[in-house]
Design an enzyme around this catalytic site. Structure first.
Site, PDB file in Angstrom:
ATOM      1  N   HIS A   1     -27.399  62.794  16.975  1.00 11.65           N
ATOM      2  CA  HIS A   1     -26.173  62.015  16.734  1.00 11.65           C
ATOM      3  C   HIS A   1     -26.424  60.518  16.923  1.00 11.65           C
ATOM      4  O   HIS A   1     -26.384  60.027  18.043  1.00 11.65           O
ATOM      5  CB  HIS A   1     -25.064  62.466  17.698  1.00 11.65           C
ATOM      6  CG  HIS A   1     -24.494  63.794  17.350  1.00 11.65           C
ATOM      7  ND1 HIS A   1     -23.440  63.946  16.478  1.00 11.65           N
ATOM      8  CD2 HIS A   1     -24.854  65.039  17.729  1.00 11.65           C
ATOM      9  CE1 HIS A   1     -23.165  65.228  16.345  1.00 11.65           C
ATOM     10  NE2 HIS A   1     -24.009  65.916  17.088  1.00 11.65           N
TER      11      HIS A   1
ATOM     12  N   SER B   1       2.705  43.266  17.426  1.00 12.17           N
ATOM     13  CA  SER B   1       2.658  41.795  17.457  1.00 12.17           C
ATOM     14  C   SER B   1       1.667  41.252  16.436  1.00 12.17           C
ATOM     15  O   SER B   1       1.965  40.292  15.715  1.00 12.17           O
ATOM     16  CB  SER B   1       2.268  41.289  18.843  1.00 12.17           C
ATOM     17  OG  SER B   1       3.133  41.828  19.801  1.00 12.17           O
TER      18      SER B   1
ATOM     19  N   SER C   1       7.503  45.763  19.632  1.00 13.53           N
ATOM     20  CA  SER C   1       7.611  46.503  20.891  1.00 13.53           C
ATOM     21  C   SER C   1       7.089  45.676  22.054  1.00 13.53           C
ATOM     22  O   SER C   1       7.185  46.079  23.188  1.00 13.53           O
ATOM     23  CB  SER C   1       6.772  47.776  20.780  1.00 13.53           C
ATOM     24  OG  SER C   1       5.399  47.416  20.738  1.00 13.53           O
ATOM     25  N   GLY C   2       6.498  44.527  21.743  1.00 12.81           N
ATOM     26  CA  GLY C   2       5.862  43.749  22.822  1.00 12.81           C
ATOM     27  C   GLY C   2       4.396  44.099  22.939  1.00 12.81           C
ATOM     28  O   GLY C   2       3.638  43.407  23.591  1.00 12.81           O
TER      29      GLY C   2
ATOM     30  N   GLU D   1     -24.469  58.166  16.387  1.00  9.37           N
ATOM     31  CA  GLU D   1     -23.243  57.423  16.722  1.00  9.37           C
ATOM     32  C   GLU D   1     -22.950  57.386  18.207  1.00  9.37           C
ATOM     33  O   GLU D   1     -22.151  56.570  18.648  1.00  9.37           O
ATOM     34  CB  GLU D   1     -22.045  58.039  15.965  1.00  9.37           C
ATOM     35  CG  GLU D   1     -21.612  59.435  16.414  1.00  9.37           C
ATOM     36  CD  GLU D   1     -22.413  60.583  15.779  1.00  9.37           C
ATOM     37  OE1 GLU D   1     -23.561  60.340  15.363  1.00  9.37           O
ATOM     38  OE2 GLU D   1     -21.896  61.706  15.737  1.00  9.37           O
TER      39      GLU D   1
ATOM     40  N   CYS E   1     -26.351  65.877  11.959  1.00 15.23           N
ATOM     41  CA  CYS E   1     -26.201  67.162  12.644  1.00 15.23           C
ATOM     42  C   CYS E   1     -25.780  68.270  11.666  1.00 15.23           C
ATOM     43  O   CYS E   1     -26.568  68.679  10.837  1.00 15.23           O
ATOM     44  CB  CYS E   1     -25.230  67.008  13.807  1.00 15.23           C
ATOM     45  SG  CYS E   1     -25.400  68.381  14.936  1.00 15.23           S
TER      46      CYS E   1
END
Ligand code: XMP
Length: 505
Positions: A166, A225, A219-220, A168, A78
């Site tokens: 585009h 994690s 933080s869970g 994408e 573009c």
């Protein structure tokens, strides 16, 4: 590891280019349009993104491409296509028929490497007001649509290609083929997989950290994690994870999460700091003040714990790629810093380590699966750092936390039971600072109102309210009002983001 560099000219879809390449197992990095890493020998190709500007605007980004054009395989998209034409003596003007939306692309040169496997009348997505009206002599047009004569071109003596549509975006059906063709032009190996990522990251962490000690705030959530499991693989007991109960977690979350982590073999210290947080927050109504107090409370607890372990040199965080891209943002719009422990590294003289800083959220999940982590942990909805603190509007008391935890627990369990949990990006309950009249049995009540919130989203930047079934909402409302003492009215939030936000504070 070989990589493609995407130069960001500010288009809203630049991140999508990165995602599409990653889906093709190609490692890539998005950098501002003027920050090409000239000395990086692992670069095998470059992509120029779209832009909100026209090349004819005085404020348009016009970097010097002499270190790139003709030296690397190059794909302009573009604005990228128009800019390459513009600097090569072509002309870009407002199109007669502005092309937005669907168009049908037909290759002219079927032998062209970028047009490999592209059929006539393939659907592509256009989004530009300008168009290339004068094509430089040494450009060869390789595809057109009904309205755009030069929908794609190649510069013959270079490995430079461009498309004015585009590739994408989802609606460009042949987008992945085009990008894959470009990767083949670059001679890409396309070996960026979760397994490779884990292997190279663990090796790199081993080398970088050697015998050093690292502290990490859990933080869970999935990001911290997965970071912890990766680090654990690399340095084992030299990693200490801290998980703080700030009194603003979901019901039984502290115990559940600690249990999950125990299964993963992590060295986790759980800290019950509820009282500290409630004391600091007492009587505070202003949302920003609440956020700051929670942030500071967290830092205080963490700081204390880290100081107990004097030999710690590193702080690990679960920062992911969109956070980094946002902070590099060239257009300077939203820059979020949602990091739980922001401010700590400087204060404590710790070095920062962020093993996921180059991954998107869905890639973090793929890595988590590859690491054998349980699906429940991997699919967990995002949850804000300040927790229920930003879902209790007004001041926070332990009693309000109890009400919210109970209602939230019914809602989240309900979503799971009705198989709706994975359909939504995020869900929660908000306790409003409003009381309303109701009637229960023969008695008039005057109690709290709560709002249910569930949204669909791809990245939390935009979101829509989830169209949950009425029967489900009716069941939730009934169950909450019957079971949660102090609530006599439930409403459902039907606002999208923008103009609203996901959280209410
Ligand atoms: P908003 O409310 O801005 O939320 O639409 C977007 C996403 O970010 C989460 N969120 C936060 N996360 N600290 C966090 O760690 C915060 O202060 C915070 N505020 C919002 C929100 O839950 C959603 O996923």
């Amino acid at each position: 590891m070989e990589k493609i560099i995407i130069l960001d000219f500010g288009s809203q879809t630049t991140q999508l280019i990165g995602r599409r390449l990653r889906e093709l197992n190609m490692y890539c990095e998005i950098v501002p349009y003027n920050k090409f890493p000239e000395k990086d020998e692992s670069v095998i190709g470059v992509i120029l993104s779209g832009s909100p500007f026209s090349v004819n605007d005085s404020e348009a980004f016009k970097p010097d491409l002499s270190a790139i054009k003709g030296k690397y395989p190059l794909l302009g998209i573009c604005y990228g296509a128009q800019y390459l034409a513009y600097i090569s003596g072509g002309k870009v003007e407002k199109g007669d028929s502005r092309e937005y939306g669907r168009a049908m692309l037909t290759p002219i040169d079927k032998e062209d490497l970028l047009m490999k496997n592209i059929s006539d009348y393939s659907q592509v997505w256009m989004s530009h007001g300008d168009t290339i009206t004068v094509v430089p002599d040494h450009f060869k047009i390789i595809a057109h649509t009904r309205d755009v004569k030069c929908a794609a071109y190649r510069i013959e003596e270079e490995k430079t290609w461009s498309v004015q549509f585009h590739p994408e975006v989802f609606h460009t059906e042949i987008g992945t083929t085009i990008l894959d063709n470009f990767l083949n032009i670059c001679g890409a190996k396309k070996d960026w997989t979760p397994a490779n990522f884990i292997e190279s990251t663990v090796n790199q962490l081993k080398k970088q950290l050697a015998n050093d000690k690292v502290i990490l705030a859990l933080s869970g959530g999935v990001d911290s994690s997965v970071s912890a499991v990766l680090l654990n693989k690399a340095i084992g007991k030299n990693l200490t994870c801290i998980f703080v109960d700030n009194g603003l977690l979901r019901r039984n979350e502290f115990e559940k999460v600690l249990n999950d982590y125990e299964h993963l073999g992590l060295n986790v210290v759980g800290i019950d700091a509820k009282e500290h947080f409630y004391k600091e927050l007492a009587g505070i109504k202003d949302p920003e003040k609440k956020r700051k107090i929670i942030g500071k409370g967290f830092i205080d607890v963490f700081d204390r714990e880290a100081k107990k372990r004097k030999d710690i040199q590193w702080l690990a965080q679960g920062t992911i790629y969109p956070d980094i891209i946002e902070s590099l943002s060239i257009t300077g719009t939203t820059i979020k810093s949602h990091h739980n422990v922001g401010g700590l590294p400087e204060k404590m003289n710790l070095k920062l380590i962020e093993p996921l800083r180059l991954l998107f959220k869905d890639e973090v999940r793929r890595v988590g699966r590859e690491l054998g982590m349980n699906e429940r942990l991997i699919r967990r909805h995002p949850f804000p750092g300040p927790g229920l603190g930003v879902r209790i509007l007004g001041d926070i008391t332990p009693e309000k936390v109890r009400i919210l935890q109970e209602a939230d627990d019914i809602f989240i369990n309900g979503l799971r039971e009705w198989n709706l949990y994975d359909e939504v990006w995020q869900a929660g309950v908000i306790l409003l600072p409003v009381q309303s009249v109701g009637v229960m049995g023969d008695e008039r009540t005057y109690e709290n109102v709560i709002a249910l919130r569930a949204v669909t989203s791809a990245d939390a930047m935009t979101a829509d309210w989830a169209r949950l079934p009425y029967d489900f909402l009716a069941k939730m409302s009934n169950e909450i009002i019957n079971k949660v003492r102090g609530v006599n009215r439930v409403v459902y939030d039907v606002s999208s983001k923008p103009p609203s936000t996901i959280e209410w504070e």
